[in-house]
Design a protein around this motif. Structure first.
Motif, PDB file in Angstrom:
ATOM      1  N   THR A  36      21.873  -0.468 -53.208  1.00  0.00           N
ATOM      2  CA  THR A  36      21.456  -0.230 -51.812  1.00  0.00           C
ATOM      3  C   THR A  36      22.653  -0.205 -50.868  1.00  0.00           C
ATOM      4  O   THR A  36      22.763   0.669 -49.995  1.00  0.00           O
ATOM      5  CB  THR A  36      20.465  -1.329 -51.361  1.00  0.00           C
ATOM      6  N   ILE A  37      23.586  -1.164 -51.049  1.00  0.00           N
ATOM      7  CA  ILE A  37      24.766  -1.252 -50.175  1.00  0.00           C
ATOM      8  C   ILE A  37      25.636   0.003 -50.327  1.00  0.00           C
ATOM      9  O   ILE A  37      26.076   0.601 -49.336  1.00  0.00           O
ATOM     10  CB  ILE A  37      25.580  -2.534 -50.476  1.00  0.00           C
ATOM     11  N   VAL A  38      25.874   0.419 -51.579  1.00  0.00           N
ATOM     12  CA  VAL A  38      26.697   1.619 -51.834  1.00  0.00           C
ATOM     13  C   VAL A  38      26.017   2.858 -51.248  1.00  0.00           C
ATOM     14  O   VAL A  38      26.662   3.694 -50.601  1.00  0.00           O
ATOM     15  CB  VAL A  38      26.942   1.791 -53.357  1.00  0.00           C
ATOM     16  N   TRP A  39      24.679   2.971 -51.453  1.00  0.00           N
ATOM     17  CA  TRP A  39      23.951   4.144 -50.957  1.00  0.00           C
ATOM     18  C   TRP A  39      23.985   4.212 -49.432  1.00  0.00           C
ATOM     19  O   TRP A  39      24.238   5.270 -48.860  1.00  0.00           O
ATOM     20  CB  TRP A  39      22.509   4.111 -51.467  1.00  0.00           C
ATOM     21  N   LYS A  40      23.742   3.077 -48.760  1.00  0.00           N
ATOM     22  CA  LYS A  40      23.705   3.081 -47.293  1.00  0.00           C
ATOM     23  C   LYS A  40      25.093   3.207 -46.675  1.00  0.00           C
ATOM     24  O   LYS A  40      25.220   3.494 -45.493  1.00  0.00           O
ATOM     25  CB  LYS A  40      23.005   1.816 -46.781  1.00  0.00           C
ATOM     26  N   SER A  41      26.116   3.016 -47.487  1.00  0.00           N
ATOM     27  CA  SER A  41      27.485   3.208 -46.996  1.00  0.00           C
ATOM     28  C   SER A  41      27.953   4.636 -47.210  1.00  0.00           C
ATOM     29  O   SER A  41      28.655   5.204 -46.367  1.00  0.00           O
ATOM     30  CB  SER A  41      28.448   2.256 -47.718  1.00  0.00           C
ATOM     31  N   LEU A  42      27.564   5.252 -48.350  1.00  0.00           N
ATOM     32  CA  LEU A  42      28.126   6.545 -48.737  1.00  0.00           C
ATOM     33  C   LEU A  42      27.093   7.644 -48.951  1.00  0.00           C
ATOM     34  O   LEU A  42      27.411   8.704 -49.496  1.00  0.00           O
ATOM     35  CB  LEU A  42      28.943   6.369 -50.029  1.00  0.00           C
ATOM     36  N   SER A  43      25.843   7.413 -48.520  1.00  0.00           N
ATOM     37  CA  SER A  43      24.784   8.395 -48.750  1.00  0.00           C
ATOM     38  C   SER A  43      25.079   9.725 -48.048  1.00  0.00           C
ATOM     39  O   SER A  43      25.326   9.768 -46.847  1.00  0.00           O
ATOM     40  CB  SER A  43      23.445   7.850 -48.253  1.00  0.00           C
ATOM     41  N   PRO A  44      25.013  10.851 -48.795  1.00  0.00           N
ATOM     42  CA  PRO A  44      25.264  12.159 -48.185  1.00  0.00           C
ATOM     43  C   PRO A  44      23.988  12.791 -47.602  1.00  0.00           C
ATOM     44  O   PRO A  44      24.022  13.923 -47.128  1.00  0.00           O
ATOM     45  CB  PRO A  44      25.778  12.987 -49.372  1.00  0.00           C
ATOM     46  N   THR A  45      22.867  12.063 -47.638  1.00  0.00           N
ATOM     47  CA  THR A  45      21.597  12.590 -47.128  1.00  0.00           C
ATOM     48  C   THR A  45      21.683  12.795 -45.615  1.00  0.00           C
ATOM     49  O   THR A  45      22.161  11.919 -44.883  1.00  0.00           O
ATOM     50  CB  THR A  45      20.435  11.599 -47.424  1.00  0.00           C
ATOM     51  N   THR A  46      21.210  13.950 -45.138  1.00  0.00           N
ATOM     52  CA  THR A  46      21.226  14.232 -43.699  1.00  0.00           C
ATOM     53  C   THR A  46      19.849  13.969 -43.091  1.00  0.00           C
ATOM     54  O   THR A  46      18.822  14.236 -43.714  1.00  0.00           O
ATOM     55  CB  THR A  46      21.637  15.691 -43.426  1.00  0.00           C
ATOM     56  N   ILE A  47      19.858  13.428 -41.879  1.00  0.00           N
ATOM     57  CA  ILE A  47      18.611  13.093 -41.175  1.00  0.00           C
ATOM     58  C   ILE A  47      18.711  13.630 -39.743  1.00  0.00           C
ATOM     59  O   ILE A  47      19.731  13.448 -39.068  1.00  0.00           O
ATOM     60  CB  ILE A  47      18.383  11.564 -41.152  1.00  0.00           C
ATOM     61  N   ASN A  48      17.646  14.275 -39.276  1.00  0.00           N
ATOM     62  CA  ASN A  48      17.606  14.770 -37.897  1.00  0.00           C
ATOM     63  C   ASN A  48      17.037  13.669 -37.003  1.00  0.00           C
ATOM     64  O   ASN A  48      15.872  13.330 -37.083  1.00  0.00           O
ATOM     65  CB  ASN A  48      16.735  16.025 -37.807  1.00  0.00           C
ATOM     66  N   THR A  49      17.885  13.084 -36.159  1.00  0.00           N
ATOM     67  CA  THR A  49      17.489  11.924 -35.349  1.00  0.00           C
ATOM     68  C   THR A  49      17.084  12.308 -33.918  1.00  0.00           C
ATOM     69  O   THR A  49      16.746  11.436 -33.120  1.00  0.00           O
ATOM     70  CB  THR A  49      18.640  10.908 -35.277  1.00  0.00           C
ATOM     71  N   GLY A  50      17.149  13.572 -33.576  1.00  0.00           N
ATOM     72  CA  GLY A  50      16.871  13.972 -32.194  1.00  0.00           C
ATOM     73  C   GLY A  50      18.156  14.178 -31.414  1.00  0.00           C
ATOM     74  O   GLY A  50      18.192  14.880 -30.407  1.00  0.00           O
ATOM     75  N   ARG A  51      19.239  13.534 -31.890  1.00  0.00           N
ATOM     76  CA  ARG A  51      20.568  13.716 -31.263  1.00  0.00           C
ATOM     77  C   ARG A  51      21.391  14.727 -32.076  1.00  0.00           C
ATOM     78  O   ARG A  51      22.588  14.871 -31.881  1.00  0.00           O
ATOM     79  CB  ARG A  51      21.329  12.389 -31.213  1.00  0.00           C
ATOM     80  N   GLY A  52      20.726  15.338 -33.031  1.00  0.00           N
ATOM     81  CA  GLY A  52      21.428  16.248 -33.934  1.00  0.00           C
ATOM     82  C   GLY A  52      21.373  15.699 -35.354  1.00  0.00           C
ATOM     83  O   GLY A  52      20.897  14.598 -35.593  1.00  0.00           O
ATOM     84  N   THR A  53      21.874  16.468 -36.298  1.00  0.00           N
ATOM     85  CA  THR A  53      21.865  16.049 -37.710  1.00  0.00           C
ATOM     86  C   THR A  53      22.933  14.994 -37.947  1.00  0.00           C
ATOM     87  O   THR A  53      24.087  15.158 -37.530  1.00  0.00           O
ATOM     88  CB  THR A  53      22.103  17.266 -38.628  1.00  0.00           C
ATOM     89  N   GLU A  54      22.537  13.892 -38.616  1.00  0.00           N
ATOM     90  CA  GLU A  54      23.468  12.806 -38.932  1.00  0.00           C
ATOM     91  C   GLU A  54      23.354  12.457 -40.414  1.00  0.00           C
ATOM     92  O   GLU A  54      22.306  12.640 -41.025  1.00  0.00           O
ATOM     93  CB  GLU A  54      23.163  11.555 -38.096  1.00  0.00           C
ATOM     94  N   PHE A  55      24.455  11.941 -40.943  1.00  0.00           N
ATOM     95  CA  PHE A  55      24.438  11.473 -42.332  1.00  0.00           C
ATOM     96  C   PHE A  55      23.917  10.035 -42.380  1.00  0.00           C
ATOM     97  O   PHE A  55      24.182   9.240 -41.476  1.00  0.00           O
ATOM     98  CB  PHE A  55      25.853  11.533 -42.933  1.00  0.00           C
ATOM     99  N   GLU A  56      23.179   9.724 -43.457  1.00  0.00           N
ATOM    100  CA  GLU A  56      22.614   8.368 -43.593  1.00  0.00           C
ATOM    101  C   GLU A  56      23.706   7.339 -43.869  1.00  0.00           C
ATOM    102  O   GLU A  56      23.692   6.241 -43.329  1.00  0.00           O
ATOM    103  CB  GLU A  56      21.583   8.349 -44.739  1.00  0.00           C
TER     104      GLU A  56
END
Length: 493
Positions: A209-229
């Protein structure tokens, strides 16, 4: 052996003469049908232990990826959403239940033994075997109970839509997976591998979980634009794409609803603190009675019971969450049900629902310092609950696990060792001055570090990080103990 006068087996004579039937004796006939890992007949080499530990971890990780056959939906409410990382469980897979049944059975059996409801003498080999067997049996029964509850509550779709065949098949899959977890844990604990399966599975899940939340390449649209997780990838992405570098840096450290660098730094700080406190101990001078000049020390660590208090406390909270959410889903208007917990869907829908009132809310951790300042009563109750429960579980655990002052005194006597400057008869009394205090205070320190990590917003929750660090440190100690760091690490090279 038989009683010389009556011809009744001695074990039964002891039961009848005491005037009451022992619970552990009732379990004895069932032990022959329970799956069991036999004790190793030879000393297992270190390389072989590494191999068995790797195989155990591989089987667990594979089970985490195999989806359950026959489920209709995976988007219903998830009572264990906040606890999944700590319970080493994965939604909609064979590891749906994770280590929850085995830890719950350990918790219940510990409380029953600690409160003397079950009569067990840990110094007797047969009693230890019966207690372990009873714990395994209870774990299997809890697995069936939780599997049935999951299916009936509609976690995999309406039972009428599933059909009797699919429902039974899902329960069977969860039961078999639960038995696999119990056997894998027993395999390591019997000495074929390193440490315990429970700690290994939890640490793996949390580190992932720690590695994924630090280096996850998944993109999420937060309303402020696309951001990496991933927090680290998001930092570089924001610095490259934003013109205002100061604002981009601030957003990377403080962004809401996604992992940020402050969470990552808090995680690192907690790691360092826990490793630092692991070194706190009292060394009691001991010597051999038969050999003059032979001296040594018996270390009593601050974290005397290691991560066991927090594992048991997690089991208690996770079962309360499960019961509370199940009741609230069925009877949302009931006063007593609302006292236990009121639940609200999160941004991810019913699958991410969290407690917003009631007992379940007050024993759930605030996610950051803002929540602490907004509701200080919640923070205070949570802090008190964690400290008290960890201290109590720690003190109870030393009695059940065979690590109390009386047990340690017996172990030292068996090795012909005495405490320097004290008579043999006062050994247990002297150890009693240190061990219960170390257990209770160490449990409170573990609890306090957990709360601090939660308040700082560390990735993977405070409880999870504590479990991961203590487990990794235990494995490091095991490597050193197996013949020095160099020879132990040479296994990999």
């Amino acid at each position: 052996s038989r009683h010389p006068l009556i011809g009744v087996p001695a074990a039964w004579w002891g039961v009848m003469s005491s005037g009451k039937l022992r619970f552990l004796t009732l379990v004895k006939p069932v032990l022959c049908v329970l799956p069991e890992v036999s004790q190793p007949e030879r000393k297992i080499p270190f390389k072989e232990k590494i191999l068995w530990t790797s195989i155990t971890l591989f089987i667990f990780l594979v089970c985490c990826q195999i989806p359950l056959y026959g489920i209709k939906t995976n988007k219903s409410s998830d009572p264990f959403y906040w606890m999944r990382v700590i319970l080493a469980s994965n939604r909609g897979t064979l590891m749906e239940l994770g280590i929850s049944p085995i830890v719950t059975s350990s918790l219940v059996m510990q409380l029953l033994a600690g409160s003397k409801i079950i009569d067990v003498d840990q110094s007797i080999k047969e009693d230890r075997a019966l207690f372990s067997g009873a714990q395994k049996l209870f774990g299997m029964l809890i697995t069936i109970g939780e599997a049935v509850a999951y299916v009936i509550s509609g976690m995999y779709g309406d039972v009428r839509e599933l059909g009797a065949g699919n429902a039974i098949l899902i329960i069977l899959q969860l039961f078999v997976a639960g038995v696999i977890v119990i056997i894998l844990d027993e395999l390591l604990q019997k000495g074929y591998g390193l440490g315990s399966g429970i700690s290994l599975f939890i640490a793996t899940n949390i580190c992932e979980t720690i590695v994924w939340k630090s280096l996850s390449p998944t993109t999420i649209n937060t309303g402020r634009g696309t951001e990496f997780e991933g927090a680290v990838i998001a930092l570089f992405h924001l610095l490259i794409t934003r013109n205002d570098k100061i604002r981009a840096l601030k957003e990377a450290f403080m962004r809401q609803n996604l992992p940020n660098l402050t969470n990552l730094l808090a995680t690192v700080v907690v790691f360092v603190f826990v490793i630092y406190f692991q070194g706190f101990r009292v060394d009691l001078p001991v010597k051999y009675r038969s050999q003059r000049g032979m001296q040594g020390t018996y270390p009593i660590k601050l974290f005397y019971t290691s991560n066991m208090p927090i594992i048991l406390q997690t089991a208690l909270v996770s079962n309360l969450y499960f019961l509370s959410q199940l009741l609230f889903k069925r009877y949302p208007g009931n006063f007593i049900v609302r006292l236990i917990g009121v639940w609200q869907d999160g941004e991810g829908g019913p699958a991410t629902s969290s407690p917003v009132a009631g007992l379940a809310y007050y024993i759930s951790p605030p996610n950051n310092l803002t929540e602490v300042t907004d509701d200080p009563l919640h923070a205070l109750i949570y802090f008190t609950f964690i400290l008290v429960s960890c201290a109590l579980f720690s003190k109870t655990w030393i009695e059940v696990s065979g690590s109390s002052a009386k047990d340690v005194a017996k172990q030292l006597r068996d090795q012909n060792m005495v405490m320097k400057g004290h008579r043999d008869s006062s050994l247990a009394h002297e150890l009693n001055r240190y061990i219960p205090t170390a257990a209770a205070f160490g449990g409170m320190c573990i609890g306090a570090l957990t709360v601090i990590a939660d308040f700082m917003g560390a990735i993977g929750s405070g409880t999870g990080i504590l479990l991961a660090v203590t487990t990794i440190y235990q494995y490091f100690e095991t490597f050193v103990k197996e013949g020095g760091t160099d020879s132990a690490m040479s296994v990999f090279f």
